[in-house]
Design a protein around this motif. Sequence first.
Motif, PDB file in Angstrom:
ATOM      1  N   ARG A 260     -10.102  -9.662  11.539  1.00  0.00           N
ATOM      2  CA  ARG A 260      -9.438 -10.573  10.598  1.00  0.00           C
ATOM      3  C   ARG A 260      -8.282 -11.303  11.287  1.00  0.00           C
ATOM      4  O   ARG A 260      -7.773 -10.848  12.310  1.00  0.00           O
ATOM      5  N   ASP A 261      -7.855 -12.389  10.643  1.00  0.00           N
ATOM      6  CA  ASP A 261      -6.699 -13.136  11.146  1.00  0.00           C
ATOM      7  C   ASP A 261      -5.432 -12.462  10.590  1.00  0.00           C
ATOM      8  O   ASP A 261      -5.191 -12.516   9.380  1.00  0.00           O
ATOM      9  N   PRO A 262      -4.624 -11.830  11.453  1.00  0.00           N
ATOM     10  CA  PRO A 262      -3.461 -11.091  10.937  1.00  0.00           C
ATOM     11  C   PRO A 262      -2.474 -11.974  10.191  1.00  0.00           C
ATOM     12  O   PRO A 262      -1.882 -11.534   9.200  1.00  0.00           O
ATOM     13  N   ALA A 263      -2.318 -13.200  10.633  1.00  0.00           N
ATOM     14  CA  ALA A 263      -1.373 -14.096   9.946  1.00  0.00           C
ATOM     15  C   ALA A 263      -1.864 -14.393   8.529  1.00  0.00           C
ATOM     16  O   ALA A 263      -1.062 -14.453   7.575  1.00  0.00           O
ATOM     17  N   ALA A 264      -3.161 -14.533   8.380  1.00  0.00           N
ATOM     18  CA  ALA A 264      -3.717 -14.817   7.049  1.00  0.00           C
ATOM     19  C   ALA A 264      -3.576 -13.604   6.137  1.00  0.00           C
ATOM     20  O   ALA A 264      -3.260 -13.744   4.946  1.00  0.00           O
ATOM     21  N   LEU A 265      -3.792 -12.407   6.696  1.00  0.00           N
ATOM     22  CA  LEU A 265      -3.624 -11.184   5.888  1.00  0.00           C
ATOM     23  C   LEU A 265      -2.191 -11.076   5.373  1.00  0.00           C
ATOM     24  O   LEU A 265      -1.952 -10.794   4.194  1.00  0.00           O
ATOM     25  N   LEU A 266      -1.239 -11.298   6.281  1.00  0.00           N
ATOM     26  CA  LEU A 266       0.173 -11.190   5.911  1.00  0.00           C
ATOM     27  C   LEU A 266       0.543 -12.250   4.873  1.00  0.00           C
ATOM     28  O   LEU A 266       1.186 -11.947   3.858  1.00  0.00           O
ATOM     29  N   ALA A 267       0.100 -13.474   5.110  1.00  0.00           N
ATOM     30  CA  ALA A 267       0.420 -14.554   4.174  1.00  0.00           C
ATOM     31  C   ALA A 267      -0.195 -14.257   2.805  1.00  0.00           C
ATOM     32  O   ALA A 267       0.439 -14.495   1.764  1.00  0.00           O
ATOM     33  N   GLY A 268      -1.407 -13.722   2.791  1.00  0.00           N
ATOM     34  CA  GLY A 268      -2.072 -13.399   1.527  1.00  0.00           C
ATOM     35  C   GLY A 268      -1.300 -12.348   0.753  1.00  0.00           C
ATOM     36  O   GLY A 268      -1.079 -12.478  -0.466  1.00  0.00           O
ATOM     37  N   GLU A 269      -0.852 -11.305   1.446  1.00  0.00           N
ATOM     38  CA  GLU A 269      -0.113 -10.236   0.754  1.00  0.00           C
ATOM     39  C   GLU A 269       1.242 -10.741   0.257  1.00  0.00           C
ATOM     40  O   GLU A 269       1.682 -10.388  -0.846  1.00  0.00           O
ATOM     41  N   ARG A 270       1.888 -11.565   1.077  1.00  0.00           N
ATOM     42  CA  ARG A 270       3.196 -12.090   0.647  1.00  0.00           C
ATOM     43  C   ARG A 270       3.045 -13.017  -0.553  1.00  0.00           C
ATOM     44  O   ARG A 270       3.888 -13.031  -1.452  1.00  0.00           O
ATOM     45  N   ALA A 271       1.961 -13.777  -0.589  1.00  0.00           N
ATOM     46  CA  ALA A 271       1.726 -14.674  -1.735  1.00  0.00           C
ATOM     47  C   ALA A 271       1.493 -13.849  -3.002  1.00  0.00           C
ATOM     48  O   ALA A 271       1.991 -14.201  -4.083  1.00  0.00           O
ATOM     49  N   LEU A 272       0.752 -12.750  -2.868  1.00  0.00           N
ATOM     50  CA  LEU A 272       0.510 -11.889  -4.033  1.00  0.00           C
ATOM     51  C   LEU A 272       1.822 -11.286  -4.541  1.00  0.00           C
ATOM     52  O   LEU A 272       2.078 -11.244  -5.755  1.00  0.00           O
ATOM     53  N   LEU A 273       2.645 -10.831  -3.619  1.00  0.00           N
ATOM     54  CA  LEU A 273       3.933 -10.239  -4.022  1.00  0.00           C
ATOM     55  C   LEU A 273       4.817 -11.275  -4.702  1.00  0.00           C
ATOM     56  O   LEU A 273       5.482 -10.981  -5.710  1.00  0.00           O
ATOM     57  N   ALA A 274       4.832 -12.462  -4.148  1.00  0.00           N
ATOM     58  CA  ALA A 274       5.668 -13.526  -4.734  1.00  0.00           C
ATOM     59  C   ALA A 274       5.190 -13.840  -6.149  1.00  0.00           C
ATOM     60  O   ALA A 274       6.004 -13.998  -7.070  1.00  0.00           O
ATOM     61  N   ARG A 275       3.870 -13.896  -6.322  1.00  0.00           N
ATOM     62  CA  ARG A 275       3.319 -14.171  -7.657  1.00  0.00           C
ATOM     63  C   ARG A 275       3.712 -13.046  -8.630  1.00  0.00           C
ATOM     64  O   ARG A 275       4.106 -13.302  -9.772  1.00  0.00           O
ATOM     65  N   ALA A 276       3.609 -11.806  -8.179  1.00  0.00           N
ATOM     66  CA  ALA A 276       3.971 -10.678  -9.040  1.00  0.00           C
ATOM     67  C   ALA A 276       5.447 -10.746  -9.415  1.00  0.00           C
ATOM     68  O   ALA A 276       5.815 -10.558 -10.582  1.00  0.00           O
ATOM     69  N   ALA A 277       6.294 -11.026  -8.443  1.00  0.00           N
ATOM     70  CA  ALA A 277       7.735 -11.064  -8.705  1.00  0.00           C
ATOM     71  C   ALA A 277       8.088 -12.187  -9.671  1.00  0.00           C
ATOM     72  O   ALA A 277       8.881 -11.992 -10.611  1.00  0.00           O
ATOM     73  N   GLU A 278       7.499 -13.358  -9.450  1.00  0.00           N
ATOM     74  CA  GLU A 278       7.801 -14.481 -10.356  1.00  0.00           C
ATOM     75  C   GLU A 278       7.382 -14.148 -11.789  1.00  0.00           C
ATOM     76  O   GLU A 278       8.120 -14.391 -12.738  1.00  0.00           O
ATOM     77  N   GLY A 279       6.184 -13.586 -11.922  1.00  0.00           N
ATOM     78  CA  GLY A 279       5.697 -13.244 -13.258  1.00  0.00           C
ATOM     79  C   GLY A 279       6.557 -12.181 -13.916  1.00  0.00           C
ATOM     80  O   GLY A 279       6.872 -12.275 -15.113  1.00  0.00           O
ATOM     81  N   LEU A 280       6.952 -11.177 -13.150  1.00  0.00           N
ATOM     82  CA  LEU A 280       7.790 -10.105 -13.702  1.00  0.00           C
ATOM     83  C   LEU A 280       9.154 -10.648 -14.138  1.00  0.00           C
ATOM     84  O   LEU A 280       9.658 -10.292 -15.214  1.00  0.00           O
ATOM     85  N   GLU A 281       9.720 -11.475 -13.307  1.00  0.00           N
ATOM     86  CA  GLU A 281      11.054 -12.011 -13.646  1.00  0.00           C
ATOM     87  C   GLU A 281      10.976 -12.888 -14.896  1.00  0.00           C
ATOM     88  O   GLU A 281      11.893 -12.894 -15.720  1.00  0.00           O
ATOM     89  N   ARG A 282       9.879 -13.617 -15.050  1.00  0.00           N
ATOM     90  CA  ARG A 282       9.711 -14.438 -16.241  1.00  0.00           C
ATOM     91  C   ARG A 282       9.671 -13.559 -17.500  1.00  0.00           C
ATOM     92  O   ARG A 282      10.084 -13.950 -18.571  1.00  0.00           O
ATOM     93  N   LEU A 283       9.174 -12.347 -17.308  1.00  0.00           N
ATOM     94  CA  LEU A 283       9.094 -11.412 -18.443  1.00  0.00           C
ATOM     95  C   LEU A 283      10.396 -10.637 -18.651  1.00  0.00           C
ATOM     96  O   LEU A 283      10.498  -9.795 -19.534  1.00  0.00           O
TER      97      LEU A 283
END
Lengths: 369, 86
Positions: A260-283
């Motif tokens: 796998r492309d390590p940069a893509a794996l890292l970017a994917g996980e960071r995007a998921l975390l950012a989405r989770a954090a934004e959604g949680l903070e909105r709540l």
Amino acid sequence: MIYLDNAATTLQKPPGVRQAVLRAMERCANPGRGGHAAARLAEETVYRTRCLAAEYFGLEPEQICFTANATEGLNAALGSLAGTGDRVVISGLEHNAVTRCLTGLGARIVPVAAPLFSREAWLEAFDRALIPGTKAAACLHVSNVFGALLPVEEIGALCAARGIPFVVDASQSAGLLPVRPAAWQAAFVAMPGHKGLLGPQGTGLLLCRQQPRPLRFGGTGSRSVEQTMPEELPDRMEAGTLNVPGIAGLGAGLAWLRSRDPAALLAGERALLARAAEGLERLGARCYRGPGQTGVLSFRLPGLDCEEAAEAYGRRGIALRAGLHCAPLAHRTAGTLPEGTIRLSVSPMTRQPELERFLRVTGALLKKR
Amino acid sequence: MHDLYLTVRSVTPAQKGWDALLRAGLDCRMLRAPRQTAPKGCGYALALAVRDGAAALRVLDRAGVRVEGVWRRLPEGGFERSGMGL
């Protein structure tokens, strides 16, 4: 189940991992203990995983020692460097694998504190603490509670300049971020095999750039007449029968990562975390987030006990971990004692719709409160 | 015939050496060291043709594999230390 507890272990593995474990269970005998075909296959299996790990971490195969988990590796590393009364500087985010081990060794533990996501502040804190008389330093690469990324390369340079051996706990970063023991000038780097490296539980690695003291004593299948442990690695650290099925699975995990492309794996996980954090903070949740955050997000829900909230998530098919995450020092440093936090952690197998479902469930929990 | 035995301490250097020799195009076998060639007990050997011995020692040295002993299998059975290398 929606599995968001990957910082404890990655439950979902690439299919090749299970196949490799089964194949080893069916065909591999004890490596280094016989010349027959089943022993040779075990030797080949173990050596291939050792080579994959060596290539992945930029070391020679013999510098890769198999352990049962990161804790065993950290115990071996710290036990090789520190003893009763020795001053050992650690980050204020360390796991009990470091703090209990140093306590057991009778070392004088000097934790340093800094704001969670300030690399500069962590570096300055280590700079101040690494004074003459310091026997060793230990630091995690990424916090298992907060996902904070610590500047291990720069801390390693400080240690090297002062002649202080440096131990890195890469439990939350291996498989996700580059782990470079040589660039970090680390004496030892320890990690589990069953988290980001996607191997089975019961596996771990200790990367050795310095001669360790054996943690276990016994048979190695080499120089059996001698009654002291071999000087050579990896035999010195691998007394007793190895977990060959686990190591085979770990090899499959490493092979999957390499494809796998390590940069893509890292970017994917960071995007998921950012989405989770934004959604949680909105709540209305309190999220602990910052620059460089990797793999892990800690949060609290207003008016809900963390453990009870995790139980409620569990009843709705969502796996999270709450409490202190075996890292009370990290919670003391962050000011989240005694309750701790709820921890969400992702892996390459986590999908966006799973996070959306998690956020909908969070909204429902908060309404019910 | 694989009559030259290069002994190493344990299975990991044996595997590493075997890989390096095969990559260098040298035909060899990896096996448990016969008792006579492992006086400290339990070791491994890389067996290859005598004519490949000097080249094999160079390859192993470059790969960082420490050879403990160089032995030659005798036609009548048993081994003798070889003067090669080391």
